[in-house]
Design a protein around this motif. Sequence first.
Motif, mmCIF file in Angstrom:
data_model
loop_
_atom_site.group_PDB
_atom_site.id
_atom_site.type_symbol
_atom_site.label_atom_id
_atom_site.label_comp_id
_atom_site.label_asym_id
_atom_site.label_seq_id
_atom_site.Cartn_x
_atom_site.Cartn_y
_atom_site.Cartn_z
ATOM 1 N N ALA A 41 28.485 2.613 -59.170
ATOM 2 C CA ALA A 41 28.444 1.169 -59.374
ATOM 3 C C ALA A 41 28.413 0.434 -58.035
ATOM 4 C CB ALA A 41 29.648 0.720 -60.194
ATOM 5 N N GLY A 42 29.075 0.978 -57.034
ATOM 6 C CA GLY A 42 29.051 0.366 -55.712
ATOM 7 C C GLY A 42 27.661 0.384 -55.101
ATOM 8 N N ILE A 43 26.937 1.479 -55.327
ATOM 9 C CA ILE A 43 25.555 1.570 -54.839
ATOM 10 C C ILE A 43 24.687 0.525 -55.529
ATOM 11 C CG2 ILE A 43 23.506 3.049 -54.778
ATOM 12 C CD1 ILE A 43 25.478 5.434 -54.474
ATOM 13 N N VAL A 44 24.795 0.462 -56.855
ATOM 14 C CA VAL A 44 24.004 -0.514 -57.619
ATOM 15 C C VAL A 44 24.425 -1.938 -57.253
ATOM 16 C CG1 VAL A 44 23.493 -1.350 -59.945
ATOM 17 C CG2 VAL A 44 23.568 1.101 -59.499
ATOM 18 N N LEU A 45 25.724 -2.155 -57.062
ATOM 19 C CA LEU A 45 26.218 -3.474 -56.678
ATOM 20 C C LEU A 45 25.650 -3.899 -55.331
ATOM 21 C CD1 LEU A 45 28.291 -5.643 -57.703
ATOM 22 C CD2 LEU A 45 29.929 -4.554 -56.194
ATOM 23 N N SER A 46 25.571 -2.987 -54.390
ATOM 24 C CA SER A 46 24.998 -3.304 -53.074
ATOM 25 C C SER A 46 23.525 -3.680 -53.185
ATOM 26 C CB SER A 46 25.138 -2.116 -52.131
ATOM 27 O OG SER A 46 26.480 -1.819 -51.896
ATOM 28 N N VAL A 47 22.788 -2.921 -53.984
ATOM 29 C CA VAL A 47 21.361 -3.207 -54.166
ATOM 30 C C VAL A 47 21.169 -4.566 -54.842
ATOM 31 C CG1 VAL A 47 19.279 -2.458 -55.388
ATOM 32 C CG2 VAL A 47 20.672 -0.789 -54.174
ATOM 33 N N LEU A 48 21.951 -4.822 -55.893
ATOM 34 C CA LEU A 48 21.837 -6.100 -56.602
ATOM 35 C C LEU A 48 22.242 -7.271 -55.713
ATOM 36 C CD1 LEU A 48 23.251 -5.157 -60.125
ATOM 37 C CD2 LEU A 48 20.876 -5.663 -59.541
ATOM 38 N N ASN A 49 23.327 -7.105 -54.941
ATOM 39 C CA ASN A 49 23.753 -8.179 -54.041
ATOM 40 C C ASN A 49 22.690 -8.484 -52.999
ATOM 41 O OD1 ASN A 49 26.174 -8.686 -55.282
ATOM 42 N ND2 ASN A 49 27.398 -7.527 -53.830
ATOM 43 N N THR A 50 22.059 -7.444 -52.468
ATOM 44 C CA THR A 50 20.995 -7.656 -51.488
ATOM 45 C C THR A 50 19.819 -8.386 -52.117
ATOM 46 O OG1 THR A 50 21.661 -5.647 -50.319
ATOM 47 C CG2 THR A 50 19.457 -6.496 -49.864
ATOM 48 N N ALA A 51 19.432 -7.965 -53.321
ATOM 49 C CA ALA A 51 18.296 -8.597 -53.994
ATOM 50 C C ALA A 51 18.598 -10.056 -54.343
ATOM 51 C CB ALA A 51 17.940 -7.822 -55.257
ATOM 52 N N PHE A 52 19.768 -10.308 -54.926
ATOM 53 C CA PHE A 52 20.101 -11.672 -55.321
ATOM 54 C C PHE A 52 20.358 -12.568 -54.123
ATOM 55 C CE2 PHE A 52 21.556 -9.752 -59.509
ATOM 56 C CZ PHE A 52 20.420 -10.169 -60.166
ATOM 57 N N LEU A 104 26.143 -7.600 -64.391
ATOM 58 C CA LEU A 104 25.101 -6.609 -64.677
ATOM 59 C C LEU A 104 25.622 -5.179 -64.640
ATOM 60 C CD1 LEU A 104 22.039 -8.164 -62.828
ATOM 61 C CD2 LEU A 104 22.424 -8.003 -65.288
ATOM 62 N N ILE A 105 26.491 -4.852 -63.678
ATOM 63 C CA ILE A 105 26.971 -3.467 -63.647
ATOM 64 C C ILE A 105 27.910 -3.177 -64.806
ATOM 65 C CG2 ILE A 105 26.677 -3.176 -61.162
ATOM 66 C CD1 ILE A 105 29.777 -3.179 -61.001
ATOM 67 N N SER A 106 28.564 -4.212 -65.351
ATOM 68 C CA SER A 106 29.413 -3.968 -66.518
ATOM 69 C C SER A 106 28.568 -3.589 -67.737
ATOM 70 C CB SER A 106 30.286 -5.176 -66.828
ATOM 71 O OG SER A 106 29.526 -6.259 -67.288
ATOM 72 N N TYR A 107 27.295 -3.990 -67.746
ATOM 73 C CA TYR A 107 26.402 -3.588 -68.826
ATOM 74 C C TYR A 107 25.651 -2.302 -68.505
ATOM 75 C CZ TYR A 107 27.157 -7.727 -71.593
ATOM 76 O OH TYR A 107 27.736 -8.695 -72.371
ATOM 77 N N LEU A 108 25.411 -2.023 -67.240
ATOM 78 C CA LEU A 108 24.662 -0.827 -66.859
ATOM 79 C C LEU A 108 25.501 0.444 -66.923
ATOM 80 C CD1 LEU A 108 22.636 -2.162 -63.793
ATOM 81 C CD2 LEU A 108 21.765 -1.635 -66.069
ATOM 82 N N PHE A 109 26.796 0.343 -66.667
ATOM 83 C CA PHE A 109 27.667 1.517 -66.641
ATOM 84 C C PHE A 109 28.609 1.485 -67.833
ATOM 85 C CE2 PHE A 109 26.253 1.128 -62.317
ATOM 86 C CZ PHE A 109 26.144 2.443 -61.871
ATOM 87 N N GLU A 110 28.616 2.572 -68.603
ATOM 88 C CA GLU A 110 29.482 2.643 -69.783
ATOM 89 C C GLU A 110 30.955 2.679 -69.399
ATOM 90 O OE1 GLU A 110 28.553 5.797 -72.434
ATOM 91 O OE2 GLU A 110 26.459 5.225 -72.603
ATOM 92 N N GLY A 111 31.276 3.276 -68.259
ATOM 93 C CA GLY A 111 32.663 3.437 -67.849
ATOM 94 C C GLY A 111 33.291 2.203 -67.252
ATOM 95 N N ILE A 112 32.531 1.136 -67.103
ATOM 96 C CA ILE A 112 33.053 -0.080 -66.496
ATOM 97 C C ILE A 112 33.117 -1.177 -67.547
ATOM 98 C CG2 ILE A 112 32.561 -1.916 -64.841
ATOM 99 C CD1 ILE A 112 31.438 0.183 -62.995
#
Length: 112
Positions: free
Chosen positions: A95-106, A17-25
């Motif tokens: 991306a680390g912030i979003v990754l933490s939020v997504l990991n917690t949710a999932f 998901l973060i690879s699609y949310l962030f253009e730089g990744i």
Amino acid sequence: MKKLCTTLVVNGISLFLISYLFEGITIENSAMITMILVLWLFNSFIKPILEILAFPVTILTLGLFSFVINGFVLYLSFSFVSGASCDSFITCIGAGIVLSVLNTAFSGVFKK
């Protein structure tokens, strides 16, 4: 073993998901499994050491420095995996912030 599998699956979904949310990744399909494993290893072994070393700074910043540590671990993971890249350290922090939020949710979803 069940927790390890859950962690790897959750990290995989979040990285996808973060690879699609962030253009730089960018993470190529062939590098996704390697990236998941490297991120898991770094989160398991390097991140706790960094958190202990940076504890005073984390206290002074009221916990906000933990976002920098997350970004650094993610940036380090991207630098070790060919086929995965991140434009800048700032992008990795976001991306680390979003990754933490997504990991917690999932993780909450997969626990049930």
